[in-house]
Design a protein around this motif. Sequence first.
Motif, PDB file in Angstrom:
ATOM      1  N   SER A 190       1.004  -1.262  -0.127  1.00  0.00           N
ATOM      2  CA  SER A 190       0.115  -0.093  -0.012  1.00  0.00           C
ATOM      3  C   SER A 190       0.804   1.150  -0.052  1.00  0.00           C
ATOM      4  O   SER A 190       0.690   2.183  -0.775  1.00  0.00           O
ATOM      5  N   GLN A 191       1.788   1.005   0.898  1.00  0.00           N
ATOM      6  CA  GLN A 191       2.913   2.364   0.758  1.00  0.00           C
ATOM      7  C   GLN A 191       3.569   2.650  -0.498  1.00  0.00           C
ATOM      8  O   GLN A 191       3.780   3.459  -0.924  1.00  0.00           O
ATOM      9  N   ILE A 192       4.105   1.603  -1.070  1.00  0.00           N
ATOM     10  CA  ILE A 192       4.779   1.434  -2.300  1.00  0.00           C
ATOM     11  C   ILE A 192       3.909   1.979  -3.530  1.00  0.00           C
ATOM     12  O   ILE A 192       4.032   2.770  -4.134  1.00  0.00           O
ATOM     13  N   LEU A 193       2.696   1.611  -3.255  1.00  0.00           N
ATOM     14  CA  LEU A 193       1.715   2.187  -4.457  1.00  0.00           C
ATOM     15  C   LEU A 193       1.420   3.652  -4.157  1.00  0.00           C
ATOM     16  O   LEU A 193       1.154   4.427  -5.188  1.00  0.00           O
ATOM     17  N   LYS A 194       1.406   4.029  -2.834  1.00  0.00           N
ATOM     18  CA  LYS A 194       1.053   5.508  -2.618  1.00  0.00           C
ATOM     19  C   LYS A 194       2.193   6.111  -3.025  1.00  0.00           C
ATOM     20  O   LYS A 194       1.831   7.200  -3.617  1.00  0.00           O
ATOM     21  N   VAL A 195       3.313   5.794  -2.931  1.00  0.00           N
ATOM     22  CA  VAL A 195       4.815   6.806  -3.597  1.00  0.00           C
ATOM     23  C   VAL A 195       4.563   6.625  -5.142  1.00  0.00           C
ATOM     24  O   VAL A 195       4.690   7.651  -5.542  1.00  0.00           O
ATOM     25  N   GLY A 196       4.161   5.371  -5.638  1.00  0.00           N
ATOM     26  CA  GLY A 196       3.851   5.378  -6.990  1.00  0.00           C
ATOM     27  C   GLY A 196       3.099   6.614  -7.496  1.00  0.00           C
ATOM     28  O   GLY A 196       3.157   7.003  -8.710  1.00  0.00           O
ATOM     29  N   ALA A 197       1.738   6.222  -6.823  1.00  0.00           N
ATOM     30  CA  ALA A 197       0.546   7.237  -7.274  1.00  0.00           C
ATOM     31  C   ALA A 197       1.075   8.715  -7.123  1.00  0.00           C
ATOM     32  O   ALA A 197       0.777   9.469  -8.140  1.00  0.00           O
ATOM     33  N   ALA A 198       1.553   8.977  -6.043  1.00  0.00           N
ATOM     34  CA  ALA A 198       2.247  10.430  -5.804  1.00  0.00           C
ATOM     35  C   ALA A 198       3.192  10.720  -7.041  1.00  0.00           C
ATOM     36  O   ALA A 198       2.870  12.024  -7.530  1.00  0.00           O
ATOM     37  N   ARG A 199       4.033  10.100  -7.308  1.00  0.00           N
ATOM     38  CA  ARG A 199       5.197  10.283  -8.433  1.00  0.00           C
ATOM     39  C   ARG A 199       4.452  10.515  -9.682  1.00  0.00           C
ATOM     40  O   ARG A 199       4.836  11.354 -10.459  1.00  0.00           O
ATOM     41  N   ALA A 200       3.541   9.523 -10.218  1.00  0.00           N
ATOM     42  CA  ALA A 200       2.743   9.489 -11.363  1.00  0.00           C
ATOM     43  C   ALA A 200       1.954  11.022 -11.305  1.00  0.00           C
ATOM     44  O   ALA A 200       1.876  11.630 -12.433  1.00  0.00           O
ATOM     45  N   LEU A 201       1.252  11.364 -10.344  1.00  0.00           N
ATOM     46  CA  LEU A 201       0.449  12.449 -10.453  1.00  0.00           C
ATOM     47  C   LEU A 201       1.430  13.733 -10.396  1.00  0.00           C
ATOM     48  O   LEU A 201       1.183  14.584 -11.478  1.00  0.00           O
ATOM     49  N   HIS A 202       2.524  13.670  -9.786  1.00  0.00           N
ATOM     50  CA  HIS A 202       3.442  14.815 -10.049  1.00  0.00           C
ATOM     51  C   HIS A 202       4.004  14.850 -11.503  1.00  0.00           C
ATOM     52  O   HIS A 202       4.167  16.054 -12.044  1.00  0.00           O
ATOM     53  N   ARG A 203       4.486  13.648 -12.074  1.00  0.00           N
ATOM     54  CA  ARG A 203       4.683  13.557 -13.365  1.00  0.00           C
ATOM     55  C   ARG A 203       3.696  14.353 -14.408  1.00  0.00           C
ATOM     56  O   ARG A 203       4.080  15.136 -15.238  1.00  0.00           O
ATOM     57  N   ILE A 204       2.812  13.854 -14.081  1.00  0.00           N
ATOM     58  CA  ILE A 204       1.535  14.242 -15.102  1.00  0.00           C
ATOM     59  C   ILE A 204       1.432  15.926 -15.060  1.00  0.00           C
ATOM     60  O   ILE A 204       1.254  16.572 -15.773  1.00  0.00           O
ATOM     61  N   ARG A 205       1.425  16.406 -13.835  1.00  0.00           N
ATOM     62  CA  ARG A 205       1.356  17.827 -13.528  1.00  0.00           C
ATOM     63  C   ARG A 205       2.525  18.434 -14.143  1.00  0.00           C
ATOM     64  O   ARG A 205       2.391  19.592 -14.792  1.00  0.00           O
ATOM     65  N   LYS A 206       3.675  18.027 -13.852  1.00  0.00           N
ATOM     66  CA  LYS A 206       4.703  18.709 -14.497  1.00  0.00           C
ATOM     67  C   LYS A 206       4.873  18.887 -15.960  1.00  0.00           C
ATOM     68  O   LYS A 206       5.121  19.785 -16.450  1.00  0.00           O
ATOM     69  N   ARG A 207       4.391  17.506 -16.636  1.00  0.00           N
ATOM     70  CA  ARG A 207       4.348  17.732 -18.016  1.00  0.00           C
ATOM     71  C   ARG A 207       3.162  18.525 -18.525  1.00  0.00           C
ATOM     72  O   ARG A 207       3.486  19.372 -19.659  1.00  0.00           O
ATOM     73  N   SER A 208       2.194  18.442 -17.750  1.00  0.00           N
ATOM     74  CA  SER A 208       0.927  19.319 -18.338  1.00  0.00           C
ATOM     75  C   SER A 208       1.334  21.031 -18.220  1.00  0.00           C
ATOM     76  O   SER A 208       0.858  21.878 -18.920  1.00  0.00           O
ATOM     77  N   SER A 209       2.193  21.333 -17.135  1.00  0.00           N
ATOM     78  CA  SER A 209       2.591  22.450 -16.908  1.00  0.00           C
ATOM     79  C   SER A 209       3.774  22.875 -18.159  1.00  0.00           C
ATOM     80  O   SER A 209       3.653  24.295 -18.614  1.00  0.00           O
ATOM     81  N   ARG A 210       4.512  21.864 -18.361  1.00  0.00           N
ATOM     82  CA  ARG A 210       5.410  22.236 -19.470  1.00  0.00           C
ATOM     83  C   ARG A 210       4.777  22.504 -20.976  1.00  0.00           C
ATOM     84  O   ARG A 210       5.155  23.537 -21.449  1.00  0.00           O
ATOM     85  N   SER A 211       3.802  21.593 -20.987  1.00  0.00           N
ATOM     86  CA  SER A 211       3.148  21.828 -22.412  1.00  0.00           C
ATOM     87  C   SER A 211       2.285  23.019 -22.245  1.00  0.00           C
ATOM     88  O   SER A 211       2.405  23.695 -23.438  1.00  0.00           O
ATOM     89  N   ASP A 212       1.872  23.459 -21.278  1.00  0.00           N
ATOM     90  CA  ASP A 212       1.186  24.498 -21.124  1.00  0.00           C
ATOM     91  C   ASP A 212       2.227  25.856 -21.638  1.00  0.00           C
ATOM     92  O   ASP A 212       1.727  26.769 -22.242  1.00  0.00           O
TER      93      ASP A 212
END
Lengths: 221, 262
Positions: A190-212
């Motif tokens: 559960s902890q590993i998935l939580k970290v993975g989920a947070a990272r994924a969210l961070h990546r997506i945000r970073k990518r969308s801000s870059r594309s913006d």
Amino acid sequence: MSKESQARSRRKVYGAQMFAQSAMACPGCHGILSEAFDDCPRCGYSGRTAVAKFPFAAPPIERFIDPVGYLSGDARQKIDKALGLLKRRFPQVCLSICIIDLVEETDPREFGFWMFNASEVRDEEDEKNRPWTILLIIDDQNGRVSVTPGYAIEPFLNEESWESLLRMERKHFYEKDYEVAVLRFIDGASQILKVGAARALHRIRKRSSRSDERNRKGGRK
Amino acid sequence: MIRFVLCFLTMASLGLASSDFPVFEAGKAPPGGVYDPLEWLEIGKREELEESHRRALAKWGVRIFVVILPEKPALGAEVFAKKIGRNWGGSETWGVLLHVVGNSDSPWCAAERGENLRWAKQEEFERALESAMSRAHREPGQDLSVMVGARELTDELGFLGIISNRRNQMLGRAREEGVQRVGEKLAKQTLVKRAWMIGAPLALILGIVATILLRTRSRGRMTGFVFPETAPRRRFHGPWSGGGDVLATFSDENSDEGSWRS
């Protein structure tokens, strides 16, 4: 086209490389792969090799694959409850626990790869869940444990975290206290998935801000 | 005829005198507060008394009257004195010292508490009159008795006036304090009420917001995290998985061999 498939088609599909936290490895020679090959460029390993190595029908991928019955009914109930909670937090993710006696020569990682792919898909639900499944193989005979993830969940998981988790729960696996070992493994997962989920969210945000930003720059030009 | 008329007038005047002096009963009070038609008091003493009465009136608002009569009134000295006092002093604070010339029981006195002595207790008032009279009776001469009695009566009533005034002030202060206390209490209650009026809805709003936030958060937790979809990195002809490289061996409880990667 059903509503669900329409929704699925509308959903954005990212490249796995964008999130990948661990390198791909060959289940046969365990060499690191730079990209996804049909046959290992080092040893020529492929699914066919695995099928040839295990010439029998793979058991269905279920929540518990425990032909010998290492887990009691009570233990299964407790694990079921923990898995229910995990499912609530990560609705896509399924965890399958396989406790089996392997011959010493059989590598649990290779066995996991074979079982994951050779096991028959029973229905649509299974088809939907399979790529999001994490298969925990416990080789009781030889005291070994391996973790095999499906394609969909694989990019979000860090293999080193799994290793740390298994190392932490070493005592319970060694003592063959599989009820506690599995429960603690689920907790750690559960902890590993939580970290993975947070990272994924961070990546997506970073990518969308870059594309913006890129769009804005393009607009100015 | 003239003799008859003179005789009648004499008889009439005597009749007046013996019928409790209705003339001054109904009339105005003597200017200095001393009624001495017989001029029995020496002029100096009369002036002294008049001055003392003026001071008492100015200082304490007490009206003192000294009445000198040739004989004891039929009504009784004290009743008569009271009557005179009421006529001359009205509802104000007054004291009357009545002296009957040649009467060894003289003087007598009567007094009214009036507005000034409203807060003096009845027992204190009666004791003051008794004390004034007892001091007056102790004097050897009649004129001294009158002088001392008048002075003592003035002083006692004045003193009672001061005490009454103090009590009045104390009561006033106490009343003010009470009013203030009640005011403060009311203000406090109002403050508490206001605090309640503001605090309760605020707490309610905060509670609702907190509940909504908690529910949203818990719903978020319940709904859980959805991983984004990725294009699978298919390899080794595996339709669902490319295998994993995590392996841990537990050959003994504490060995660090616990986990390894090839």
